[in-house]
Design a protein around this motif. Structure first.
Motif, PDB file in Angstrom:
ATOM      1  N   ASP A 272       0.845  -1.199   0.000  1.00  0.00           N
ATOM      2  CA  ASP A 272       0.000   0.000   0.000  1.00  0.00           C
ATOM      3  C   ASP A 272       0.878   1.246   0.000  1.00  0.00           C
ATOM      4  O   ASP A 272       1.441   1.631   1.023  1.00  0.00           O
ATOM      5  N   MET A 273       0.997   1.876  -1.167  1.00  0.00           N
ATOM      6  CA  MET A 273       1.816   3.075  -1.292  1.00  0.00           C
ATOM      7  C   MET A 273       0.979   4.351  -1.289  1.00  0.00           C
ATOM      8  O   MET A 273       1.451   5.416  -1.689  1.00  0.00           O
ATOM      9  N   ALA A 274      -0.264   4.243  -0.848  1.00  0.00           N
ATOM     10  CA  ALA A 274      -1.118   5.426  -0.769  1.00  0.00           C
ATOM     11  C   ALA A 274      -0.623   6.358   0.328  1.00  0.00           C
ATOM     12  O   ALA A 274      -0.002   5.928   1.308  1.00  0.00           O
TER      13      ALA A 274
ATOM     14  N   ILE B  39      20.896   5.132   5.854  1.00  0.00           N
ATOM     15  CA  ILE B  39      21.992   5.927   5.285  1.00  0.00           C
ATOM     16  C   ILE B  39      22.834   6.555   6.388  1.00  0.00           C
ATOM     17  O   ILE B  39      24.073   6.560   6.333  1.00  0.00           O
ATOM     18  N   ILE B  40      22.162   7.073   7.406  1.00  0.00           N
ATOM     19  CA  ILE B  40      22.892   7.681   8.529  1.00  0.00           C
ATOM     20  C   ILE B  40      23.757   6.644   9.234  1.00  0.00           C
ATOM     21  O   ILE B  40      24.886   6.933   9.655  1.00  0.00           O
TER      22      ILE B  40
ATOM     23  N   ALA C 104       2.899   2.455   5.414  1.00  0.00           N
ATOM     24  CA  ALA C 104       4.155   2.031   4.789  1.00  0.00           C
ATOM     25  C   ALA C 104       4.868   3.178   4.089  1.00  0.00           C
ATOM     26  O   ALA C 104       6.103   3.258   4.108  1.00  0.00           O
ATOM     27  N   ILE C 105       4.113   4.077   3.473  1.00  0.00           N
ATOM     28  CA  ILE C 105       4.716   5.181   2.729  1.00  0.00           C
ATOM     29  C   ILE C 105       5.436   6.151   3.655  1.00  0.00           C
ATOM     30  O   ILE C 105       6.311   6.921   3.224  1.00  0.00           O
ATOM     31  N   TRP C 106       5.114   6.123   4.941  1.00  0.00           N
ATOM     32  CA  TRP C 106       5.779   6.990   5.914  1.00  0.00           C
ATOM     33  C   TRP C 106       6.898   6.263   6.651  1.00  0.00           C
ATOM     34  O   TRP C 106       7.952   6.849   6.930  1.00  0.00           O
ATOM     35  N   ILE C 107       6.681   5.003   6.964  1.00  0.00           N
ATOM     36  CA  ILE C 107       7.672   4.256   7.742  1.00  0.00           C
ATOM     37  C   ILE C 107       8.890   3.896   6.890  1.00  0.00           C
ATOM     38  O   ILE C 107      10.038   4.073   7.320  1.00  0.00           O
ATOM     39  N   ASN C 108       8.669   3.402   5.681  1.00  0.00           N
ATOM     40  CA  ASN C 108       9.783   2.931   4.852  1.00  0.00           C
ATOM     41  C   ASN C 108      10.792   4.030   4.504  1.00  0.00           C
ATOM     42  O   ASN C 108      12.005   3.811   4.613  1.00  0.00           O
ATOM     43  N   PRO C 109      10.366   5.223   4.071  1.00  0.00           N
ATOM     44  CA  PRO C 109      11.368   6.278   3.832  1.00  0.00           C
ATOM     45  C   PRO C 109      12.125   6.671   5.093  1.00  0.00           C
ATOM     46  O   PRO C 109      13.327   6.977   5.037  1.00  0.00           O
TER      47      PRO C 109
END
Length: 324
Positions: free
Chosen positions: A189-191, A208-209, A196-201
Motif C-alpha cells: 500500500d503506497m497510498a 543511510i545515517i 508504509a509510505i511513511w515508515i519505509n522512507p
C-alpha cells in the motif's frame, strides 16, 4: 471477441499456504526447493560451527562482534528459506532479517575498533590523525568537507550514528507489526494514507545515517587493518547489504507494478517475493562460505604501529589523491 481478458482468481488472492505449495510441486520444483533448503541448512550449520570456533579461539572482547557479523548471511538465508516455504510469513521473515542486519551494521563498526585493540587503543593510535567524513553514502560528493579530529566525542558520535539504526529499526518493525494487526500497515500500500509510505522512507534515512560512520571508520582503518583482510570483509558486508536490501527492493517494486507475471497459485507480488527469497538463499550460501574463510584465522593482537608518522602520511596522501 470483446478484447477482454480473463484473470485467474489466484492472481488476486493472498499468497498460498505451505501445504498448497507442497502439493503442487513438480519434479523440478521438488529438486529446486530441496537444494535451496539444503543450502540454507548448510549455511546455518557452518555458522554454528564457526561460532564454536570463535568461542574457543577468539579473545573475549571480539567474540560478540565477530559472531554477529558472521551471522548476517546465515540468518538471512534461513529466514529466506522460511519465507520460501511459507509465503504468507514473508513480511515477518524479511523484517527479522532486516532487524538482524541493522545490528550487524553497528557490530561491524565495533569489530573494526576492536581489531585495533578497543577504544583506548584506537584513540592512542589514531590521535595524531583526522577522520575524513567526505565519504559515502552521505557526503561522497562533498570532498571539500573538513577533516575531523579523532577524540572520544567523535568516536562516540560515530558509534551513536550506527547504534541508532539498530534500535530504531527494531522499534519501527514492532510498530509496523502492531499496525498490521489493525489493518493499517501493508507493504504494497503506497497510498499517502498508508503507514508504509511513511515508515519505509524513514527507515531508509536511518539506514543511510548508520552506514556513514561505518564507511568513515573503514576509510580510516583500511591500511592499518589490511593484514587482517578488512577490505574483503568490508566487501562481504557491503554485498550482504546490497543483496538483502537493494536487490529485494527492486524485485518487490517490479512485482507490485505487475512486471513480474502472475503464475497460479502465486500472484505477481507473491511470485516476486518467492524469486527474491530463492535468490537470497543461493547468494547468502556463497557469502557464508567466503566469510568463513575470511574470519577463520588466528586472532593475534595487532602489532604496535611503530611508524605512526609514516602511516599518517600514507593516509593523508591517499585522501589527497582521492580529492584530486
Amino acid at each position: 471477441m470483446d478484447g477482454k481478458r480473463t484473470i485467474d482468481p489466484s492472481c488476486r488472492d493472498r499468497p498460498p499456504v505451505a501445504i498448497d505449495i507442497i502439493s503442487q510441486l513438480d519434479i523440478f520444483g521438488i529438486i529446486l526447493y530441496s537444494v535451496l533448503t539444503f543450502m540454507a541448512v548448510v549455511s546455518m550449520v557452518v555458522y554454528i560451527e564457526e561460532c564454536w570456533y570463535i568461542y574457543r579461539k577468539v579473545p573475549s572482547h571480539k567474540k560478540s562482534a565477530i559472531i554477529w557479523v558472521n551471522g548476517a548471511a546465515p540468518v538471512i538465508a534461513t529466514m529466506s528459506c522460511l519465507g520460501m516455504w511459507i509465503p504468507r510469513a514473508t513480511m515477518f521473515t524479511d523484517m527479522t532479517s532486516a532487524c538482524y542486519f541493522a545490528i550487524v551494521v553497528f557490530k561491524f563498526l565495533v569489530l573494526m575498533i576492536e581489531e585495533v585493540g578497543g577504544d583506548e587503543a584506537f584513540l592512542r593510535r589514531a590521535g595524531k590523525n583526522k577522520l575524513r567524513i567526505s565519504t559515502g553514502p552521505c557526503c561522497c560528493c562533498c570532498p571539500c568537507l573538513p577533516h575531523v579530529n579523532i577524540t572520544r566525542r567523535s568516536l562516540f558520535l560515530l558509534k551513536l550514528g550506527s547504534f541508532q539504526f539498530a534500535v530504531l529499526k527494531i522499534v519501527f518493525t514492532i510498530l509496523s507489526i502492531i499496525l498490521w494487526t489493525n489493518d493499517n500497515f501493508d507493504i504494497a500500500d503506497m497510498a499517502i494514507t498508508g503507514a508504509a509510505i511513511w515508515i519505509n522512507p524513514g527507515v531508509g534515512v536511518l539506514t543511510i545515517i548508520a552506514l556513514w560512520p561505518v564507511a568513515i571508520m573503514f576509510m580510516h582503518l583500511r591500511i592499518t587493518l589490511r593484514s587482517l583482510k578488512i577490505i574483503p570483509k568490508y566487501a562481504m558486508y557491503q554485498l550482504v547489504l546490497v543483496l538483502s536490501q537493494l536487490q529485494s527492493a527492486i524485485i518487490n517494486i517490479l512485482a507490485m507494478n505487475g512486471t513480474i507475471a502472475c503464475t497460479p497459485p502465486y500472484s505477481s507480488q507473491a511470485r516476486g517475493y518467492m524469486m527474491s527469497q530463492q535468490l537470497l538463499i543461493l547468494e547468502m550460501f556463497i557469502i557464508t562460505l567466503v566469510t568463513r574463510l575470511l574470519y577463520r584465522r588466528q586472532y593475534d593482537p595487532l602489532p604496535d604501529d611503530e611508524n605512526d608518522d609514516e602511516h599518517t602520511k600514507i593516509v593523508l596522501s591517499a585522501d589527497k589523491s582521492d580529492i584530486a
